[in-house]
Motif scaffolding. Structure first.
Motif, PDB file in Angstrom:
ATOM      1  N   GLY A  63       0.950  -1.054   0.123  1.00  0.00           N
ATOM      2  CA  GLY A  63       0.086   0.129  -0.084  1.00  0.00           C
ATOM      3  C   GLY A  63       0.965   1.225   0.014  1.00  0.00           C
TER       4      GLY A  63
ATOM      5  N   LEU B 116      -3.598   7.846   2.580  1.00  0.00           N
ATOM      6  CA  LEU B 116      -3.469   6.292   3.046  1.00  0.00           C
ATOM      7  C   LEU B 116      -4.506   6.017   3.973  1.00  0.00           C
TER       8      LEU B 116
ATOM      9  N   ILE C  31      -5.023   5.262  -1.138  1.00  0.00           N
ATOM     10  CA  ILE C  31      -4.883   3.783  -0.863  1.00  0.00           C
ATOM     11  C   ILE C  31      -5.495   3.278   0.570  1.00  0.00           C
TER      12      ILE C  31
ATOM     13  N   VAL D 106      -5.934  -4.418  -0.449  1.00  0.00           N
ATOM     14  CA  VAL D 106      -5.178  -3.438  -0.825  1.00  0.00           C
ATOM     15  C   VAL D 106      -6.037  -2.585  -2.098  1.00  0.00           C
TER      16      VAL D 106
ATOM     17  N   ARG E   8      -7.325   0.966  -4.273  1.00  0.00           N
ATOM     18  CA  ARG E   8      -7.219   2.341  -4.656  1.00  0.00           C
ATOM     19  C   ARG E   8      -8.302   3.018  -4.980  1.00  0.00           C
TER      20      ARG E   8
END
Length: 201
Positions: free
Chosen positions: A25, A96, A127, A196, A198
């Motif tokens: 990530g 993130l 992410i 993980v 996006r």
């Protein structure tokens, strides 16, 4: 005051190895290096995020977790800590979001709102690194000791998790099934979906 079992869990995970999903990530993050650590525990992920140059906003519902992290990251102005739940935390904008082994304990009736806040906090292209509890996990069944650990457990099927991930491009999706000894010494059967992803622009 947390139970003895929860304290043992924090002790066992304080310096755990960084999971490969978080390493992946971080390698995908573009833009400002700002992260949210949801359910930060004893701070192992915070330490790795700081090593990688991120400013970290972290929260946990357990006072002991926050106390451990305050001691560990004392004097580090790039770590912001708060005692909060998924529903009470004020989510800043971030590139993130980490929610590893923590969304399990978001009460089911609060999850939709919390998930909406997480998605809104992530910048476009941001992410998400996290995990979800499958129905075959020990914590999903009657043998899980809710008085010793956390009473609220959010269980999801793979279909449901993929529905939640519609605002995202999935980079990595792995289902884990294995048995062993959990941090803290209890026997555990794991069934976890690790993700993980996006956020779509």
């Amino acid at each position: 005051m947390p139970s003895v079992e929860i304290s043992k869990y924090f002790e066992a995970t304080e310096f755990r190895d960084t999971r490969e999903d978080l390493k992946l990530g971080i390698s995908l993050v573009e833009g400002p290096r700002t992260a949210i650590d949801c359910g930060c525990g004893a701070g192992s992920d915070i330490a790795f995020l700081r090593f990688k140059g991120f400013s970290v906003h972290a929260f946990d519902i357990e006072s002991e977790a926050i106390a451990r992290c305050q001691n560990r990251f004392s004097g580090d102005d790039s770590v912001s800590l708060s005692k909060d739940s998924f529903s009470t935390f004020h989510y800043p904008r971030a590139s993130l979001v980490v929610a590893d082994a923590s969304l399990f304990f978001c009460p089911q009736d609060e999850f939709a709102d919390a998930w909406e806040k997480i998605c809104a906090a992530l910048l476009p292209g941001g992410i998400f690194v996290g995990s979800f509890l499958g129905p075959e996990d020990t914590m999903a069944g009657p043998e899980y000791d809710r008085s010793a650990f956390w009473p609220n457990v959010l269980v999801a099927t793979e279909h449901r998790v993929r529905q939640w991930l519609k605002p995202f491009e999935i980079i990595s999706f792995n289902e884990h099934r294995h048995s062993g000894t959990a941090p803290g010494g209890t026997e555990q059967r794991w069934h976890i979906y690790s993700v993980v992803a996006r956020k779509k622009n």
